[in-house]
Design a protein around this motif. Structure first.
Motif, short mmCIF file in Angstrom:
data_model
loop_
_atom_site.label_atom_id
_atom_site.label_comp_id
_atom_site.label_asym_id
_atom_site.label_seq_id
_atom_site.Cartn_x
_atom_site.Cartn_y
_atom_site.Cartn_z
N MET A 1 7.64 -18.69 -1.26
CA MET A 1 6.89 -17.45 -1.54
C MET A 1 7.89 -16.30 -1.42
N ASP A 2 8.85 -16.31 -2.33
CA ASP A 2 9.96 -15.36 -2.26
C ASP A 2 9.79 -14.16 -3.18
N SER A 48 0.49 0.67 0.53
CA SER A 48 1.20 -0.54 0.15
C SER A 48 2.46 -0.18 -0.63
N SER A 49 3.24 -1.20 -0.95
CA SER A 49 4.46 -0.99 -1.74
C SER A 49 4.16 -0.88 -3.22
N PHE A 50 2.90 -0.93 -3.61
CA PHE A 50 2.55 -1.00 -5.02
C PHE A 50 1.59 0.11 -5.44
N GLU A 51 1.70 1.26 -4.80
CA GLU A 51 0.80 2.38 -5.14
C GLU A 51 1.16 3.03 -6.46
N ASN A 100 14.65 -7.61 -2.29
CA ASN A 100 13.76 -7.59 -1.13
C ASN A 100 12.58 -8.50 -1.41
N TRP A 101 11.56 -8.43 -0.57
CA TRP A 101 10.47 -9.41 -0.67
C TRP A 101 9.62 -9.24 -1.92
#
Length: 911
Positions: free
Chosen positions: A508-509, A581-584, A789-790
């Protein structure tokens, strides 16, 4: 008087009672769901459940819902307090007062029964989110410490409490995702104001005689060769003698094809000791069993299984039944320590997507079936449920359609509150003894619901993190006790796992945000310490695509929202993800769009380029995995050595929980667009695909029986329509494996700007198996692997496709023909000397509204000069079909609306 909690598991096997005034259940073996609810906040009616659960209460001022199950928000939408369309528009969801859900609410229903001597009645729950107190006729059935956990089904005997008229009151307590075992969404979308609190699954009343049965388990053992040799079938169910004396019963087993005929029926006499629990085991043999296959490989024959218990006087006491299929699933860890699944003995490459429940946990069986039909249309074979285990109808539909399901627990909340989980914002990440008990009950219930279904591929007892040793032991014991038939995996990620399960063999990278198409064909340098994106088994990853077209966007974005969508890459868009979140934003996606395709000139230009970005990115991901399908027993692909096979991929995600702007292959309104059709081209069972990094062509074959002579036609075309290269090569197809068949680096030598590459695969009869068109730039994207990054790998240099903004206009002739049997056929012909690039088709009704849901055999196509194509659209089974015209447009093709004419077979049917 307190009731007796008999045991913790019972399957969903109910009907909905609809006759007003009739008994909810009236005969042994009958189960019915509470069909409707009156709903009110304790802020208005108080918490005296003894009074609230007595018949005759005036509930005129309460909210009334005609559904058997709904969360608080779902109920209030049904009751007309909120309107879905308004809630989903712009940021209106933020305006819902969440303080109203900080106190308990009451679900209430009155129902009739016909109690008599020798009858027993039970109240069955299947999980209430997340805790509830239950009262019946003024008496407590269960406290919130007993009825806890969104998946923790319980069965309570209520025989001594029931009368001819009954009142049930369920007090649900506010849900906290970090403290309760609930159904959450992490950062997929904004959280609902009620956090999913409520009776989200059916609550049922069951009637039996002196013996009651637990869920039916079906254990099969296939012989070889499949379908010819007999198969052993064992039916199992625990029987409860509810009386204080021994009782002799006749137990009857039945196994029969759902399609009819060929039933096997046998009986067995048993004596059950007083107040005992006895495991009934019935064995038989089915000769020449019909084998259940995933849809990509075969048919889905199903069988009925049933155990009935009758008393000495011939009266029915109880029955347990289910549908099942003859199939086997096994799992190995290959030489790279990757999980590899086998279905019916054949290596099975998982190509699937993640599923999301509705944001308010509402269930719609017809919508689910449509989504599964979309999955199959894409060429996918699997759906992963991360904690969204839903209802029995989900699995029954998957059984019937032949889609594999990967259920499991969810990440990022109470379910993974472990001391070693450093990614979790939980105040006290340690489970109590009560938590382990709830988790155990949850596993028992879900395993009982899932056990017979042939569509269930596996169970993931962890998602991002593995359960600790105590929880692992509980989960495994629960699964063993219910004869769990498929592999159990410790988590969906490549962390350490318990020795009780062994390694997950899964990764799950990421990524979760936009990466270029070449990412999926690249091998990172050793310094990056990453495996190739296409290698092994990846349980959730995507370039974050799924931009809805304007017709959908206009339903949930305000004019200001639409303006920000294309003008401001840094804008925080409410319909992207949860705040914080990182996806705003769509910043990463938008930066790539401007660099690769040119800054948008307006909303329409932005959306067209976004569909291009979605299409090419998703196609590349799917093809990156399907091209590297090489089971270990297959020969190594040419070019040296045995490579690391791509054993599985779960695209993040198939669908969204509400109208969203990314992480979806079709949007909330069921509209397929660029991401969908990119996935579909990449997901064909047999195809040829282009590897831009290796400058190679791969032959993909995911079928079991496709073999023999094939031809690949390769054409390279300049933007001005001049042919650069043309070649036809013969190849041999081998089932269930992919391989590199052709190098094309020299064919593209000297390319300037952008060219088009068309690959067409035909079989020995000339039938087209796949057609794929790529736009190939003279430079590749360059990836900054060391700063991965993740959720993303940065891009330091972008491929340049801006030359395609200067394509000469193409004139496409189109005619659309309505046929009652075949749907709509659209004939396209490019009348120009230049390619007609990225031509999309959209079916509309007489008002110009999208006709949905539907499938196209292809869309967003690029036509060579003078090329003619016929594309067909079909209504999804069971949906209304009223198309009037087809909208046609492309990157260099002006929009036209083509009215439908009517073919001969339609006219004949009409007459």
């Amino acid at each position: 008087m307190r009731t007796r909690r008999l045991y913790t598991v019972f399957p969903f096997a109910s009907r909905l009672a609809t006759a007003t005034g009739a008994a909810l259940v009236s005969s042994p073996g009958e189960t019915a769901a509470i069909p409707s609810w009156d709903l009110q906040s304790t802020a208005s009616v108080g918490t005296d459940l003894g009074t609230l659960s007595r018949t005759g209460l005036d509930t005129a001022s309460w909210h009334h819902v005609s559904s058997s199950k709904c969360t608080l928000m779902g109920c209030l939408i049904q009751a007309g307090v909120y309107n879905e369309t308004e809630l989903f528009y712009s940021d209106n969801l933020l305006k819902v007062d969440d303080k109203q859900f900080s106190v308990p609410w009451i679900y209430r229903h009155e129902f009739s029964l016909q109690p008599a001597a020798g009858q027993h009645f039970f109240l069955q729950t299947h999980g209430i989110s997340s805790r509830a107190d239950i009262f019946l006729n003024g008496q407590q059935v269960a406290s919130s410490s007993e009825q806890a956990g969104a998946y923790a089904g319980q069965t309570y005997e209520i025989t001594k409490l029931v009368g001819s008229e009954n009142a049930l009151a369920i007090q649900v307590h506010p849900t906290d995702y970090y403290r309760d075992f609930a159904v959450g969404f992490v950062d997929w979308n904004p959280w609902p104001a009620d956090n999913g609190t409520g009776v989200w699954r059916d609550v049922e009343v069951k009637q039996t005689g002196p013996v009651m049965l637990e869920p039916l388990r079906v254990v099969t053992q296939l012989g070889t060769p499949l379908g010819i040799s007999p198969a052993n079938v064992t039916l199992k169910a625990r029987a409860h003698n509810l009386e204080n004396s021994s009782i002799t019963v006749t137990v009857t087993g039945l196994v029969a094809p759902v399609s009819g005929g060929g039933a096997v029926i046998w009986t067995k006499a048993l004596t059950l000791p007083p107040l005992s629990v006895t495991d009934i085991v019935l064995d038989t043999v089915v000769h020449k069993p019909a084998i259940w296959w995933p849809r990509q490989w075969g048919e889905q024959p199903l069988y009925n299984a049933k155990i009935t218990v009758t008393t000495a006087d011939g009266g029915l006491s109880d029955a347990a039944c289910s549908e099942f299929g003859f199939r086997s699933v096994t799992r190995t860890l290959n030489s790279f320590n990757d999980t590899a699944y086998y279905v019916n003995g054949h290596p099975f490459q998982v190509i699937g997507g993640g599923y999301s429940s509705d944001i308010f946990l509402r269930w719609d069986t017809a919508r689910w079936e449509t989504q599964l039909r979309y999955v199959l249309d894409l060429g996918f074979n699997t759906v992963r449920l991360e904690g969204k285990n839903e209802h029995p109808e989900l699995y029954s539909t998957a059984d019937r359609l032949g889609v594999m399901i990967m259920p499991g627990w969810e990440c990022c909340d109470k379910w993974e509150a472990w001391s070693y989980n450093d990614n979790l914002a939980v105040p006290s990440p340690i489970w109590s003894a009560a938590d382990y008990a709830i988790a155990n009950q949850s596993m028992l219930h879900e395993a009982a619901m899932l056990q017979p279904h042939p569509s269930v591929l596996t169970y993931l007892i962890g998602s991002d993190f593995w359960p600790d040793e105590r929880a692992t032991a509980l989960y495994l014991a629960a699964l063993r006790s219910l004869d769990w038939p498929t592999p159990v995996v410790c988590s969906a990620a490549n962390h350490t796992c318990s020795a009780q399960t062994g390694p997950s063999g899964m990764r799950m990278d990421g990524p979760y945000d936009w990466v270029p198409p070449s990412y999926w064909q690249s091998t990172p340098p050793a310094s990056a310490a990453l495996a190739a994106p296409f290698a092994g088994f990846n349980t959730e990853l995507s370039p974050g695509c799924g931009t809805p077209p304007l017709a959908s966007l206009s339903k949930f974005l305000s004019p200001a929202d639409l303006d920000a969508l294309w003008r401001d890459p840094s804008a925080r868009l409410f319909h992207m993800s949860r705040a914080g979140s990182s996806f705003e934003t769509r910043g990463i996606f938008d930066a790539a769009l401007a660099a690769r395709w040119g800054a948008p000139a307006g909303l329409a230009d932005y959306l067209l380029k976004a569909q291009l970005m979605d299409y090419e990115a998703v196609r590349a991901q799917v093809e990156g995995f399907t091209a590297r399908w090489a089971p270990e027993e297959a020969h190594a692909p040419p070019g040296g050595g045995r490579g690391r096979s791509a054993t599985g991929m779960v695209y993040w995600m198939c669908n969204a929980a509400w109208p969203g702007l990314h992480w979806q292959l079709w949007d909330w309104y069921m509209r397929p667009a660029g991401a969908y059709f990119g996935a579909k081209v990449g997901g064909r069972l047999e195809s040829v695909v282009w590897d831009a990094v290796g400058k190679a062509v791969w032959l993909v074959n995911r079928s079991l029986h496709g073999r023999g002579h094939r031809q690949i036609a390769v054409d390279v075309l300049r933007a001005d329509g001049r042919v650069v290269y043309r070649r036809v090569i013969p190849v041999q197809a081998m089932p269930n494996r992919s391989r590199k068949v052709l190098a094309l680096d020299w064919a593209l030598w000297g390319v300037r700007d952008v060219v088009f590459l068309r690959l067409v695969l035909t079989d020995g009869k000339g039938t087209v198996l796949s057609r794929n068109v790529y736009w190939v730039a003279d430079t590749l994207n360059e990836l900054d692997w060391d700063n991965t990054n993740w959720y993303v790998t940065p891009v330091t240099r972008y491929a340049d496709y801006t030359a395609l903004n200067r394509l000469a206009p193409a004139r496409v002739w189109a005619v659309a023909v309505r046929d009652r049997e075949d749907g709509v056929a659209v004939i396209l012909e490019n009348k120009s000397r230049v390619p007609a690039f990225f031509v999309s088709l959209n079916l509309v009704d007489r008002r110009g509204q999208d006709v949905l849901p539907l499938t196209w055999d292809d869309n967003y196509v690029t036509l060579w000069p003078r090329e003619r194509m016929t594309l067909r659209a079909k209504a999804v089974a069971g949906t209304k079909w009223e198309p009037a015209a087809v909208e046609v447009e492309g990157k260099n093709v002006g929009k036209q609306t083509v009215p439908l004419s009517y073919g001969p077979s339609f006219a004949q049917k009409s007459n």
